[in-house]
Scaffold this motif. Structure first.
Motif, short mmCIF file in Angstrom:
data_model
loop_
_atom_site.label_atom_id
_atom_site.label_comp_id
_atom_site.label_asym_id
_atom_site.label_seq_id
_atom_site.Cartn_x
_atom_site.Cartn_y
_atom_site.Cartn_z
N ILE A 170 -2.25 1.51 0.91
CA ILE A 170 -3.20 1.80 -0.02
C ILE A 170 -3.53 0.48 -0.68
CG2 ILE A 170 -1.98 2.93 -1.78
CD1 ILE A 170 -5.32 4.20 -1.08
N GLU A 171 -2.86 -0.15 -1.42
CA GLU A 171 -2.41 -0.81 -2.02
C GLU A 171 -3.14 -2.71 -1.30
OE1 GLU A 171 0.48 -0.30 -1.48
OE2 GLU A 171 2.02 -1.68 -0.88
N HIS A 173 -5.45 -1.97 0.86
CA HIS A 173 -6.55 -1.41 0.92
C HIS A 173 -7.45 -1.85 -0.19
CE1 HIS A 173 -10.25 0.81 1.70
NE2 HIS A 173 -10.26 1.66 1.12
N GLU A 174 -6.68 -1.20 -1.10
CA GLU A 174 -7.01 -1.30 -2.41
C GLU A 174 -7.81 -3.19 -2.52
OE1 GLU A 174 -5.36 0.00 -5.44
OE2 GLU A 174 -6.12 2.30 -4.75
N ARG A 175 -6.69 -4.48 -2.12
CA ARG A 175 -7.33 -5.81 -2.78
C ARG A 175 -8.27 -5.87 -1.94
NH1 ARG A 175 -2.69 -9.40 -4.19
NH2 ARG A 175 -1.58 -7.42 -5.25
N ARG A 178 -11.80 -5.41 -3.11
CA ARG A 178 -11.75 -6.32 -4.51
C ARG A 178 -12.51 -7.40 -4.17
NH1 ARG A 178 -7.56 -4.05 -7.03
NH2 ARG A 178 -6.46 -5.50 -6.20
#
Ligand code: 0O2
Length: 269
Positions: A170-171, A173-175, A178
């Motif tokens: 998930i991290e 994917h979030e990066r 961004r």
């Protein structure tokens, strides 16, 4: 059991990629030759690997006999632009050719409708006729049109997606989301200083075209002219080149054009 003769099957796709790449690269070349800004920065092309075709067919429940009609990106062309505004110009160029050397089947605007992954790009699916030794074949091809920033993001995201398959942390994917936002902002920033950048690029192109013409003229004079005069011309050119004044270089080139013409006339009489 269904089988595909892959080598034979892929021949028209390989040919289509080669032809389309040349066609779009030539448009870019033409703009440069005319000292004009080209909306096409770079063209790449590829034929999907057999493994990737089979994987896509499996995921979408497509049988081997349906691959040709159902998978529209076996032949893929990517047109990279500098500015978002260029994408519309390229789309316009393609629409002008619709019904001539290609047929537009579908357009997918992932720029206005950004994908949930953050992916942005403009896709055009075309039908393209290729003439191989085995006769005419109309194949489907996908043309992806995107900016340098969109391409940078998509290339990185594609390799991470491949690395993690369906299990992207998930991290990450979030990066990536961004990063997609940053790429979007970069495109916006570049658009606001577009005229400054274009002016600088056009001047650079004009200067390199004039210098190329001068060198061609000097080479011609070396063949037909007086050698001490040519040595003198070379010295003058080096001095002007170091000075870097475009107007003076232009005038100098016009004078060289005239000298070459005089020698040409003399050689005929
Ligand atoms: P590859 O490895 O690049 O060839 P659909 O219209 O949805 O039924 P399809 O063909 O999946 O079917 O269409 P879509 O979504 O327009 O995707 C076509 C191609 O666009 C993909 O091909 C990718 O090249 C690119 N693409 C689409 N979405 C993404 C995304 O989220 N990230 C990246 N990096 N590229 C994307 P393939 O076959 O999936 O992959």
């Amino acid at each position: 059991m269904e089988t595909v003769q892959w080598k034979k099957f892929l021949i028209p796709y390989e040919q289509a990629v080669r032809e389309l790449k040349v066609k779009f690269e030539s448009i870019g070349h033409e703009y440069h030759m005319l000292n004009q800004y080209s909306p096409i920065e770079l063209v790449t092309g590829r034929v999907k690997t057999i493994a990737s075709i089979l994987e896509k067919a499996r995921k979408k429940g497509i049988s081997l006999s349906e691959i040709q009609e159902e998978i529209d990106d076996i032949a893929g062309i990517r047109i990279i632009c500098q500015f978002v505004e260029d994408i519309d110009k390229v789309v316009g160029l393609l629409r002008e050719r619709d019904g001539k050397d290609l047929w537009i089947v579908e357009e997918k605007d992932y720029i206005t409708h950004t994908k949930s992954s953050g992916y942005r790009s403009y896709h055009m699916i075309i039908k393209y006729p290729v003439y191989t030794a085995q006769g005419e074949k109309k194949i489907l091809a996908e043309i992806q049109i995107r900016t340098l920033a969109m391409n940078f993001w998509a290339t990185i995201e594609h390799s991470l997606r491949y690395k993690y398959n369906q299990n992207m942390p998930i991290e990450i994917h979030e990066r990536l989301l961004r990063a997609a936002e940053a790429a979007f902002k970069l495109d916006q920033e570049m658009s606001t200083i577009q005229s400054e950048i274009l002016e600088a690029q056009e001047l650079f192109q004009l200067r390199s075209n004039i210098v190329a013409d001068i060198i061609k003229n000097i080479e011609n004079l070396q063949l037909i002219g007086n050698l001490s005069e040519v040595a003198d011309i070379q010295q003058q050119f080096l001095k002007l080149w170091e000075e870097g004044d475009l107007e003076k270089l232009k005038k100098f080139n016009q004078q060289l054009d005239m000298i070459v013409q005089i020698y040409d006339v003399q050689s005929l009489s």
